[in-house]
Every structure is written in structure tokens, then in C-alpha cells.
Design a protein around this motif. Structure first.
Motif, PDB file in Angstrom:
ATOM      1  N   PRO A 106      38.353  27.056  37.113  1.00 44.33           N
ATOM      2  CA  PRO A 106      37.464  26.390  38.073  1.00 44.33           C
ATOM      3  C   PRO A 106      38.223  26.149  39.385  1.00 44.33           C
ATOM      4  N   SER A 107      37.641  26.607  40.459  1.00 44.09           N
ATOM      5  CA  SER A 107      38.269  26.470  41.769  1.00 44.09           C
ATOM      6  C   SER A 107      37.232  26.754  42.835  1.00 44.09           C
ATOM      7  N   ARG A 108      37.344  26.057  43.939  1.00 47.84           N
ATOM      8  CA  ARG A 108      36.435  26.359  45.049  1.00 47.84           C
ATOM      9  C   ARG A 108      36.857  27.629  45.778  1.00 47.84           C
ATOM     10  N   PHE A 109      38.032  28.175  45.436  1.00 46.95           N
ATOM     11  CA  PHE A 109      38.531  29.380  46.088  1.00 46.95           C
ATOM     12  C   PHE A 109      38.337  30.646  45.253  1.00 46.95           C
ATOM     13  N   ILE A 110      38.005  30.485  43.971  1.00 44.88           N
ATOM     14  CA  ILE A 110      37.919  31.626  43.066  1.00 44.88           C
ATOM     15  C   ILE A 110      36.489  31.781  42.557  1.00 44.88           C
ATOM     16  N   SER A 111      35.967  33.007  42.672  1.00 47.06           N
ATOM     17  CA  SER A 111      34.623  33.284  42.169  1.00 47.06           C
ATOM     18  C   SER A 111      34.614  34.639  41.483  1.00 47.06           C
ATOM     19  N   ALA A 112      33.554  34.881  40.726  1.00 46.33           N
ATOM     20  CA  ALA A 112      33.382  36.172  40.053  1.00 46.33           C
ATOM     21  C   ALA A 112      31.998  36.702  40.394  1.00 46.33           C
ATOM     22  N   MET A 155      39.531  35.939  56.076  1.00 50.07           N
ATOM     23  CA  MET A 155      40.211  36.831  55.158  1.00 50.07           C
ATOM     24  C   MET A 155      39.797  36.491  53.732  1.00 50.07           C
ATOM     25  N   GLN A 156      39.656  37.541  52.960  1.00 50.61           N
ATOM     26  CA  GLN A 156      39.173  37.440  51.585  1.00 50.61           C
ATOM     27  C   GLN A 156      40.022  38.364  50.718  1.00 50.61           C
ATOM     28  N   ILE A 157      40.211  37.996  49.463  1.00 50.60           N
ATOM     29  CA  ILE A 157      40.844  38.886  48.497  1.00 50.60           C
ATOM     30  C   ILE A 157      39.782  39.283  47.487  1.00 50.60           C
ATOM     31  N   TYR A 158      39.622  40.587  47.280  1.00 52.64           N
ATOM     32  CA  TYR A 158      38.717  41.115  46.260  1.00 52.64           C
ATOM     33  C   TYR A 158      39.560  41.765  45.178  1.00 52.64           C
ATOM     34  N   VAL A 159      39.130  41.605  43.936  1.00 52.87           N
ATOM     35  CA  VAL A 159      39.855  42.195  42.815  1.00 52.87           C
ATOM     36  C   VAL A 159      38.914  43.132  42.071  1.00 52.87           C
ATOM     37  N   ASP A 160      39.319  44.380  41.952  1.00 51.05           N
ATOM     38  CA  ASP A 160      38.624  45.356  41.118  1.00 51.05           C
ATOM     39  C   ASP A 160      38.996  44.956  39.686  1.00 51.05           C
ATOM     40  N   ALA A 161      38.210  44.033  39.132  1.00 51.58           N
ATOM     41  CA  ALA A 161      38.650  43.260  37.970  1.00 51.58           C
ATOM     42  C   ALA A 161      38.430  43.927  36.620  1.00 51.58           C
ATOM     43  N   ASP A 162      37.616  44.963  36.536  1.00 50.83           N
ATOM     44  CA  ASP A 162      37.380  45.594  35.238  1.00 50.83           C
ATOM     45  C   ASP A 162      38.671  46.055  34.578  1.00 50.83           C
ATOM     46  N   ALA A 163      39.576  46.614  35.340  1.00 46.26           N
ATOM     47  CA  ALA A 163      40.807  47.153  34.770  1.00 46.26           C
ATOM     48  C   ALA A 163      42.053  46.383  35.189  1.00 46.26           C
ATOM     49  N   CYS A 164      41.894  45.291  35.915  1.00 46.69           N
ATOM     50  CA  CYS A 164      43.050  44.536  36.382  1.00 46.69           C
ATOM     51  C   CYS A 164      43.653  43.735  35.226  1.00 46.69           C
ATOM     52  N   GLN A 178      44.853  28.675  49.527  1.00 48.55           N
ATOM     53  CA  GLN A 178      43.470  28.310  49.827  1.00 48.55           C
ATOM     54  C   GLN A 178      42.722  29.475  50.478  1.00 48.55           C
ATOM     55  N   ILE A 179      42.826  30.627  49.807  1.00 39.89           N
ATOM     56  CA  ILE A 179      42.188  31.860  50.273  1.00 39.89           C
ATOM     57  C   ILE A 179      41.108  32.246  49.271  1.00 39.89           C
ATOM     58  N   PRO A 180      39.917  32.576  49.737  1.00 41.24           N
ATOM     59  CA  PRO A 180      38.861  32.996  48.809  1.00 41.24           C
ATOM     60  C   PRO A 180      39.241  34.267  48.054  1.00 41.24           C
ATOM     61  N   LEU A 181      39.048  34.229  46.754  1.00 43.84           N
ATOM     62  CA  LEU A 181      39.342  35.351  45.870  1.00 43.84           C
ATOM     63  C   LEU A 181      38.090  35.625  45.052  1.00 43.84           C
ATOM     64  N   THR A 182      37.649  36.877  45.056  1.00 43.17           N
ATOM     65  CA  THR A 182      36.456  37.255  44.296  1.00 43.17           C
ATOM     66  C   THR A 182      36.804  38.370  43.325  1.00 43.17           C
ATOM     67  N   LEU A 183      36.530  38.112  42.046  1.00 39.62           N
ATOM     68  CA  LEU A 183      36.664  39.124  41.009  1.00 39.62           C
ATOM     69  C   LEU A 183      35.352  39.888  40.950  1.00 39.62           C
ATOM     70  N   VAL A 184      35.408  41.196  40.988  1.00 35.83           N
ATOM     71  CA  VAL A 184      34.195  42.016  40.922  1.00 35.83           C
ATOM     72  C   VAL A 184      34.316  42.905  39.689  1.00 35.83           C
ATOM     73  N   ALA A 185      33.305  42.817  38.799  1.00 40.87           N
ATOM     74  CA  ALA A 185      33.339  43.589  37.554  1.00 40.87           C
ATOM     75  C   ALA A 185      31.930  43.786  37.037  1.00 40.87           C
ATOM     76  N   ASN A 186      31.793  44.726  36.102  1.00 42.04           N
ATOM     77  CA  ASN A 186      30.469  44.953  35.518  1.00 42.04           C
ATOM     78  C   ASN A 186      30.298  44.201  34.203  1.00 42.04           C
ATOM     79  N   ARG A 187      31.144  43.210  33.998  1.00 41.94           N
ATOM     80  CA  ARG A 187      31.007  42.319  32.849  1.00 41.94           C
ATOM     81  C   ARG A 187      31.309  40.901  33.305  1.00 41.94           C
ATOM     82  N   LEU A 188      30.890  39.948  32.512  1.00 41.03           N
ATOM     83  CA  LEU A 188      31.129  38.546  32.837  1.00 41.03           C
ATOM     84  C   LEU A 188      32.615  38.247  32.730  1.00 41.03           C
ATOM     85  N   LEU A 189      33.176  37.668  33.762  1.00 43.23           N
ATOM     86  CA  LEU A 189      34.599  37.330  33.770  1.00 43.23           C
ATOM     87  C   LEU A 189      34.775  35.829  33.882  1.00 43.23           C
ATOM     88  N   HIS A 190      35.712  35.330  33.116  1.00 45.17           N
ATOM     89  CA  HIS A 190      36.039  33.910  33.193  1.00 45.17           C
ATOM     90  C   HIS A 190      37.221  33.738  34.147  1.00 45.17           C
TER      91      HIS A 190
END
Length: 151
Positions: free
Chosen positions: A41-47, A1-10, A26-38
Motif C-alpha cells: 500500500p502506497s500513494r506512489f505505487i499502483s497496478a 516523471m513516472q516509472i512503468y514496470v513491464d510487470a508480467d515477467a519482472c 516519492q516517484i509514481p510507479l505503475t506496474l502494468v500486467a495482464n494479471r492482478l498484481l499485489h
């Protein structure tokens, strides 16, 4: 299971709730956007940065989502694609889109687009309130309690 975030407008406050939940569960979370997102630091969070363009981030999320994944988005067409692929879609105000409600939401979105195209001022959504944040956090917690063990 994964969580994706439509991060441009979140909203940032919603991302902060998601960051804490990803760490706690301890669930993987990925921010997806067309700009660099900060993000923290976490092994579970990525952009993931995608190229700029209309619906590029939405299309990437729709491509990546698998059955059982959770997508955080206010974008109704993306929510429809997520549901069609067997995922779950939650908007930043804490409303789950479901197979029963998504068609109505798509129809209303199309109607509002038609009004705007004809020159009618429809306004935007109200600002995110503390109550909206609490509803989102509660819905996320309920979803994680139900689905989080299948990591």
C-alpha cells in the motif's frame, strides 16, 4: 516523471527494489500486467491490469510513456518504442537500452527468433544473480539521482 514496470515477467526481487525506490524518492510507479498484481500500500505505487493477449501490456506502456519516464522491461521491442518516445528503458539486469544499442539488440533478437523457428535450441537467459540485482539497484539509484529532482 513516472516509472512503468513491464510487470508480467519482472522478477519479484526487482519489483521490491522498485517499491523501496518509489517510496524513498516519492516517484509514481505503475506496474502494468495482464494479471492482478499485489503491491505494498502506497500513494506512489499502483497496478494496472490490462486484458490478456500478445503484447497488450507492452502496447499500454508504450501508449502511456512520455519523455523522461523510466520503463523497466526486458522486452527489446518495447524498449525501442520507449526510446523512440523519449523515455528511458532499463532491463532487470541493470542494462540501459540506448539509441546506440537498441538497433543491435533488435537485430540479435530477430536472429535468435529465426534460429528458434528453424528448430535450434537457443535456451533462455541465465537466472537473475545477486550481482545482477546489485547492478540493477545501482543503475536505478544513479538514474534517480540524475532525474529524480524533476518531479
Amino acid at each position: 516523471m513516472q516509472i512503468y514496470v513491464d510487470a508480467d515477467a519482472c522478477p519479484k526481487v526487482i519489483k521490491d527494489i522498485l517499491f523501496r525506490a518509489a517510496e524513498r524518492q516519492q516517484i509514481p510507479l505503475t506496474l502494468v500486467a495482464n494479471r492482478l498484481l499485489h503491491h505494498p500500500p502506497s500513494r506512489f505505487i499502483s497496478a494496472m491490469q490490462v486484458p490478456a493477449g500478445f503484447d497488450v501490456a507492452d502496447n499500454k506502456i508504450a501508449e502511456l510513456v512520455t519523455p523522461g519516464d523510466l520503463v523497466i522491461t526486458a522486452d527489446i521491442p518495447l524498449a525501442a518504442q520507449v526510446i523512440e518516445r523519449g523515455g528511458h528503458a532499463l532491463n532487470p539486469r541493470g542494462e540501459f537500452y540506448t539509441p546506440d544499442t537498441i538497433r543491435e539488440r533488435l537485430n540479435m533478437r530477430d536472429f535468435m527468433d529465426t534460429l528458434r523457428a528453424s528448430g535450434v535450441e537457443t535456451g533462455g537467459p541465465p537466472a537473475l544473480s545477486p550481482r545482477d540485482r546489485q547492478i540493477f539497484a545501482n543503475q536505478l539509484d544513479k538514474w534517480l539521482a540524475k532525474h529524480g529532482q524533476s518531479r
